[in-house]
Design an enzyme around this catalytic site. Structure first.
Site, mmCIF file in Angstrom:
data_model
loop_
_atom_site.group_PDB
_atom_site.id
_atom_site.type_symbol
_atom_site.label_atom_id
_atom_site.label_comp_id
_atom_site.label_asym_id
_atom_site.label_seq_id
_atom_site.Cartn_x
_atom_site.Cartn_y
_atom_site.Cartn_z
ATOM 1 N N ASP A 40 -17.975 -14.975 21.781
ATOM 2 C CA ASP A 40 -17.039 -16.058 22.180
ATOM 3 C C ASP A 40 -16.979 -16.325 23.685
ATOM 4 O OD1 ASP A 40 -14.923 -17.551 21.097
ATOM 5 O OD2 ASP A 40 -13.047 -16.208 21.986
ATOM 6 N N ASN A 88 -13.887 -21.934 11.524
ATOM 7 C CA ASN A 88 -14.524 -22.818 12.425
ATOM 8 C C ASN A 88 -14.607 -24.336 11.858
ATOM 9 O OD1 ASN A 88 -16.537 -20.395 14.061
ATOM 10 N ND2 ASN A 88 -14.695 -21.132 14.699
HETATM 11 C C1 IPE Z 1 -14.737 -16.363 16.482
HETATM 12 O O1 IPE Z 1 -14.167 -17.237 17.668
HETATM 13 C C2 IPE Z 1 -15.682 -17.045 15.677
HETATM 14 C C3 IPE Z 1 -17.067 -17.117 16.437
HETATM 15 C C4 IPE Z 1 -17.404 -16.385 17.402
HETATM 16 C C5 IPE Z 1 -18.326 -17.518 15.502
HETATM 17 P P1 IPE Z 1 -13.464 -18.317 17.722
HETATM 18 O O2 IPE Z 1 -13.415 -18.918 18.743
HETATM 19 O O3 IPE Z 1 -13.503 -19.248 16.604
HETATM 20 O O4 IPE Z 1 -12.004 -17.529 17.360
HETATM 21 P P2 IPE Z 1 -10.608 -17.814 17.681
HETATM 22 O O5 IPE Z 1 -10.127 -19.241 17.368
HETATM 23 O O6 IPE Z 1 -10.252 -17.524 19.153
HETATM 24 O O7 IPE Z 1 -9.730 -16.749 16.760
HETATM 25 C C1 IPE Z 2 -18.003 -19.067 20.267
HETATM 26 O O1 IPE Z 2 -17.523 -19.938 21.266
HETATM 27 C C2 IPE Z 2 -19.064 -19.838 19.387
HETATM 28 C C3 IPE Z 2 -18.394 -20.277 18.190
HETATM 29 C C4 IPE Z 2 -17.324 -20.120 17.606
HETATM 30 C C5 IPE Z 2 -19.365 -20.987 17.469
HETATM 31 P P1 IPE Z 2 -16.255 -21.173 21.256
HETATM 32 O O2 IPE Z 2 -16.973 -22.315 20.630
HETATM 33 O O3 IPE Z 2 -15.234 -20.472 20.412
HETATM 34 O O4 IPE Z 2 -15.946 -21.095 22.728
HETATM 35 P P2 IPE Z 2 -14.330 -21.031 23.285
HETATM 36 O O5 IPE Z 2 -14.007 -19.613 22.684
HETATM 37 O O6 IPE Z 2 -13.668 -22.332 22.887
HETATM 38 O O7 IPE Z 2 -14.540 -20.979 24.800
HETATM 39 MG MG MG Z 3 -13.572 -19.297 20.799
#
Ligand code: IPE
Ligand code: IPE
Ligand code: MG
Length: 272
Positions: A40, A88
């Site tokens: 993340d 997502n």
């Molecule tokens: C979790 O991260 C999903 C992945 C890393 C693929 P998110 O960024 O989607 O989760 P939330 O929204 O912070 O809970």
């Molecule tokens: C995690 O990084 C990757 C996926 C969820 C695919 P994020 O896209 O959630 O990045 P942040 O958390 O918004 O910075």
């Molecule tokens: Mg994220």
């Protein structure tokens, strides 16, 4: 007694750490077998540098490969990476499109290296909505790497913990309706058999980057007793040395699984 990774069994082709760092000495019994990673913080990392979120995802691919190489070096048996969650889909259509296309091209680009490293790729997730081209690519990676045994890599794409349990419940319900299963015979082992990857080990160490302290629906069943490790580093700044740091922290945790030992300070146990 801590043991160094055995150089005769470690695959030769894993690229070593660029600064020559070597894995820490951790006793085999204190090493997590299964490490789950919530990768993340890509978007925030990129935005804070004046870049589009997608640039963070791009850098994140190299991080993922470095961390997998570090896992192989250390002797981790199974890793699960959260690449796209069932939640997502709520992101902008442009980001969803990018992430699907990116998953496809990253899989195509990295499968040969993963195969050389002895990694067996398994897709973990649900089919509806996942792009057919992504599914095709991850199935290809599974086929190519099927004979590998150094490490299992669960590629969690369109994965959600609640979805997994709901899908298992539905499949079990169908078995009951067909007369092949009795409700009274359902145990935790039965549920495990109907998960996306029944062979998945319980998660020992659950790592989340980016400072968020939540599990976001990742591997709910399998992580029931996982040790949690949170780091403020965004995923693009994570690396194999950070994975090793997390594993060292894990090695000093006291896992009790609900049990307890009566060990009053200063008194020997009476053995009862
Ligand atoms: C979790 O991260 C999903 C992945 C890393 C693929 P998110 O960024 O989607 O989760 P939330 O929204 O912070 O809970
Ligand atoms: C995690 O990084 C990757 C996926 C969820 C695919 P994020 O896209 O959630 O990045 P942040 O958390 O918004 O910075
Ligand atoms: Mg994220």
């Amino acid at each position: 007694m801590p043991t160094a990774p055995d150089p005769t069994t470690a695959p030769e082709s894993v690229p070593l750490h660029r600064d020559g760092l070597t894995p820490p000495l951790i006793a085999a019994t204190a090493l997590p077998e299964h490490v789950a990673l919530v990768m993340d913080g890509n978007g925030r990392w990129a935005n804070s540098r004046g870049l589009a979120r997608t640039e963070g995802h791009r850098i994140g691919e190299a991080t993922m490969m470095d961390v997998i190489a570090g896992g192989v070096e250390l002797g981790i048996k199974e890793m699960s990476v959260y690449a796209f969650s069932t939640e997502n889909w709520r992101r902008s259509p442009a980001e969803v499109r990018f992430l699907m296309g990116f998953a496809r091209t990253a899989l195509r680009a990295q499968t040969d290296d993963l195969n050389d490293w002895g990694v067996q790729v398994r897709w973990v997730g649900r089919e509806p909505k996942l792009w057919k081209s992504v599914l095709k690519e991850v199935r290809r990676a599974e086929r190519i790497t099927a004979g590998n045994s150094t490490m299992v890599l669960n590629m969690c794409l369109n994965y959600g913990g609640r979805a997994e349990i709901a899908d298992a419940a539905r499949a079990i319900g169908q078995e009951i309706a067909a007369g092949r299963l009795k409700p009274a015979s359902i145990t935790e082992k039965t549920i495990q058999r109907y998960l996306y990857s029944p062979a998945m080990r319980d998660v020992d160490l659950f790592i989340r980057t980016s400072g968020e302290q939540r599990t976001s629906n990742f591997l709910m069943w399998s992580s029931a007793y996982a040790e949690l490790y949170f780091t403020d580093l965004p995923w693009p700044e994570f690396n194999r040395a950070e994975l090793w740091r997390a594993c060292v922290a894990y090695a000093s945790r006291n896992r009790r699984f609900g049990g307890a030992i009566d060990a009053v300070a200063g008194k020997a146990e009476d053995g009862q």
